[in-house]
Every structure is written in structure tokens, then in C-alpha cells.
Design a protein around this motif. Sequence first.
Motif, PDB file in Angstrom:
ATOM      1  N   GLU A   1       0.819  -1.216   0.000  1.00 19.08           N
ATOM      2  CA  GLU A   1       0.000   0.000   0.000  1.00 19.08           C
ATOM      3  C   GLU A   1       0.854   1.269   0.000  1.00 19.08           C
ATOM      4  OE1 GLU A   1      -3.308   0.230  -0.558  1.00 19.08           O
ATOM      5  OE2 GLU A   1      -3.086  -1.924  -0.901  1.00 19.08           O
TER       6      GLU A   1
ATOM      7  N   LEU B   1       1.444   2.115  -3.539  1.00 27.11           N
ATOM      8  CA  LEU B   1       0.237   2.699  -4.119  1.00 27.11           C
ATOM      9  C   LEU B   1       0.116   4.165  -3.728  1.00 27.11           C
ATOM     10  CD1 LEU B   1      -2.350   2.258  -5.764  1.00 27.11           C
ATOM     11  CD2 LEU B   1      -3.463   1.589  -3.628  1.00 27.11           C
ATOM     12  N   SER B   2       0.415   4.495  -2.504  1.00 32.18           N
ATOM     13  CA  SER B   2       0.364   5.892  -2.052  1.00 32.18           C
ATOM     14  C   SER B   2       1.429   6.741  -2.734  1.00 32.18           C
ATOM     15  CB  SER B   2       0.564   5.973  -0.547  1.00 32.18           C
ATOM     16  OG  SER B   2      -0.492   5.352   0.123  1.00 32.18           O
TER      17      SER B   2
ATOM     18  N   PRO C   1       0.434   6.073  -7.432  1.00 33.18           N
ATOM     19  CA  PRO C   1      -0.793   5.330  -7.739  1.00 33.18           C
ATOM     20  C   PRO C   1      -0.985   5.031  -9.219  1.00 33.18           C
ATOM     21  CG  PRO C   1      -1.315   7.559  -7.017  1.00 33.18           C
ATOM     22  CD  PRO C   1       0.147   7.363  -6.802  1.00 33.18           C
TER      23      PRO C   1
ATOM     24  N   ASN D   1      -1.251   1.124 -10.139  1.00 41.45           N
ATOM     25  CA  ASN D   1      -2.538   0.651 -10.662  1.00 41.45           C
ATOM     26  C   ASN D   1      -2.410   0.116 -12.080  1.00 41.45           C
ATOM     27  OD1 ASN D   1      -4.295   0.964  -8.450  1.00 41.45           O
ATOM     28  ND2 ASN D   1      -4.410   3.161  -8.820  1.00 41.45           N
TER      29      ASN D   1
END
Length: 74
Positions: free
Chosen positions: A50, A53-54, A57, A61
Motif C-alpha cells: 500500500e 500505491l500511495s 498510484p 494501478n
Amino acid sequence: MELGEREKEILALEGRSFAGPGAKERAIREDLHLSPVRYYQLLNALLDDERALSHDPVTVNRLRRIRESRRSER
């Protein structure tokens, strides 16, 4: 907790475009001092993190969609 420098460098390399065959593998070896196999192992683990992702993104993704698409094809 934030991503380490190596993790950030891996994501940054994924955001680059490469001209010609072997250019990305050469960049992996020269810029990150990793074998392509180890690079892809680390990248795959990052896709489930995560923090990655932060941090980025769009890249994470995009790579997650590609990974899921390839899994579906099998």
C-alpha cells in the motif's frame, strides 16, 4: 512508514520508456545494480504494498491491471 530509496527507484524505472530490445534490462542492471529476475521479484512485491500505491498510484494501478490481465489469460 515510507518506501525506501530502492523501492522508489524501481517504481521510477517503471515509469520510464525504453527504446529498443534489451534497453530496460540494461537500465535495471546499470542503474539499480540488480538482475532482471530480482528486479521483477521486488516489483511484484511492491504491487501488493500500500505504501507503493500511495507513492505512485498511476504506475502501481497500471501494473496491477497488467498483472491481473496476464493471470486471467493463464
